[in-house]
Enzyme design. Structure first.
Site, PDB file in Angstrom:
ATOM      1  N   LYS A  96      44.925 -81.292  -5.031  1.00 54.56           N
ATOM      2  CA  LYS A  96      43.944 -80.831  -4.042  1.00 54.56           C
ATOM      3  C   LYS A  96      42.881 -81.890  -3.793  1.00 54.56           C
ATOM      4  O   LYS A  96      42.544 -82.206  -2.649  1.00 54.56           O
ATOM      5  CB  LYS A  96      43.328 -79.521  -4.517  1.00 54.56           C
ATOM      6  CG  LYS A  96      42.199 -78.981  -3.648  1.00 54.56           C
ATOM      7  CD  LYS A  96      40.812 -79.328  -4.205  1.00 54.56           C
ATOM      8  CE  LYS A  96      40.574 -78.685  -5.561  1.00 54.56           C
ATOM      9  NZ  LYS A  96      39.200 -78.969  -6.090  1.00 54.56           N
TER      10      LYS A  96
ATOM     11  N   THR B  17      34.967 -79.188  -6.984  1.00 51.98           N
ATOM     12  CA  THR B  17      35.303 -80.368  -6.192  1.00 51.98           C
ATOM     13  C   THR B  17      35.865 -79.860  -4.879  1.00 51.98           C
ATOM     14  O   THR B  17      36.916 -79.228  -4.836  1.00 51.98           O
ATOM     15  CB  THR B  17      36.332 -81.257  -6.906  1.00 51.98           C
ATOM     16  OG1 THR B  17      35.766 -81.708  -8.144  1.00 51.98           O
ATOM     17  CG2 THR B  17      36.697 -82.464  -6.051  1.00 51.98           C
TER      18      THR B  17
ATOM     19  N   LYS C 222      32.397 -87.717  -5.931  1.00 56.88           N
ATOM     20  CA  LYS C 222      33.538 -87.206  -6.693  1.00 56.88           C
ATOM     21  C   LYS C 222      34.853 -87.740  -6.140  1.00 56.88           C
ATOM     22  O   LYS C 222      35.790 -88.003  -6.903  1.00 56.88           O
ATOM     23  CB  LYS C 222      33.547 -85.677  -6.681  1.00 56.88           C
ATOM     24  CG  LYS C 222      34.656 -85.037  -7.529  1.00 56.88           C
ATOM     25  CD  LYS C 222      34.563 -85.431  -9.008  1.00 56.88           C
ATOM     26  CE  LYS C 222      35.710 -84.862  -9.845  1.00 56.88           C
ATOM     27  NZ  LYS C 222      35.641 -83.422 -10.056  1.00 56.88           N
TER      28      LYS C 222
END
Length: 292
Positions: free
Chosen positions: A240, A97, A172
């Protein structure tokens, strides 16, 4: 037909994902910063490589699933990385990701060498990786996707080409935004149940099968009920991801106050030393706030 695949990143999810490919009969060349984490794959027949460069030289389709965008950049675009050592006609598939802009940069530099590239982040956590039930959201050229799709189908049961390069990463981000809001609901619901003296598993049995049902309550909620905070997906990596989503939202002049709030709770979890816990570790933050 067996393919020569490369795999870089054998962590909580990557190890299981690569193992499915090995068991399906594909020849695997693997690398991880900590070799011990690749022991099961080596025992199953995968070939250990000493660097991403060696993986790129030996494999035709190279998968990466590492931690942060900086890791992606170093692993793929570094002078000793995958792209610098990949011959024309090979394919790079980044399943980390990461940032949509980085996916676009990789695509552009790969195209200059006649190397294919896809951004293909996943959702489903450690359970999805182990059970080969991941959702795999892909960005890139359809011709390249078609060459890799059979491998994706070994690792997941919902594989979708979402659009051009970067579309996998944008999808995502949609996933992570939804999970962020859902996790607050899961934690507050179970804190309420605990304070009321309820059996958490019995509560999940009921609400998890109704309108409030979700993957998070039925899977991560169970872990909370069992005081299991081991990572299926690390808090530090979720922070993150939320940071990437918030940066992308800012670039698009989009306000996402719910995501910003949840992000602050997870930053608090890291400040409390919980960055290595699974995302269900958010429970510990609100539990402490309420002194239960």
């Amino acid at each position: 037909m067996s393919k020569k695949i490369g795999w870089i990143g054998t962590g909580v999810m990557g190890s299981s994902m690569c193992m499915h490919l090995v068991k399906a009969g594909h020849e695997a060349f693997i690398y991880n910063r900590t070799k011990a984490k690749a022991a099961d794959l080596i025992a199953a027949g995968a070939t250990w490589c000493d660097s991403p460069a060696t993986v790129a030289q030996k494999a035709d389709i190279i998968f990466t699933i590492v931690g942060y965008p900086t890791d992606v950049e170093q692993t793929i675009l570094g002078t000793k990385g995958v792209l610098a050592n990949a011959d024309s006609g090979k394919i790079i598939v980044d399943m980390t990701t990461s940032e949509p802009a980085l996916a676009e940069l990789i695509h552009a530099e790969a195209a200059d060498k006649n190397v294919g590239s896809l951004d293909a982040p996943v959702s489903g956590g450690d359970l999805g990786a182990r059970n080969a039930t991941l959702a795999i959201m892909v960005g890139g050229d359809k011709k390249v996707f078609d060459k890799v799709k059979d491998l994706f189908n070994i690792m997941g049961d919902n594989v979708q080409l979402m659009g051009e390069t970067g579309a996998g990463q944008h999808t995502k981000m949609c996933n992570q935004i939804l999970i962020a809001g859902t996790m607050i609901g899961v934690v507050e619901s179970l804190l309420y149940a605990q304070k009321a003296g309820m059996d958490l598993h019995k509560v999940i049995d009921v609400i998890g099968s109704g309108a409030a049902g979700s993957w998070s309550i039925n899977n991560l909620g169970r872990r909370i009920a069992d005081s299991d905070f081991d990572p299926g997906f690390f808090i530090k990596h979720f922070v993150k991801d939320m940071g990437i989503a918030l940066d992308e939202a800012k670039r698009m002049k989009l306000s996402l106050p719910g995501l910003a709030l949840v992000n602050q709770f997870y930053i608090s979890a890291m400040a409390m030393g919980h960055e290595e816990l699974g995302t269900q570790g958010l429970y510990k933050v609100l539990e402490k706030m309420n002194a239960i």
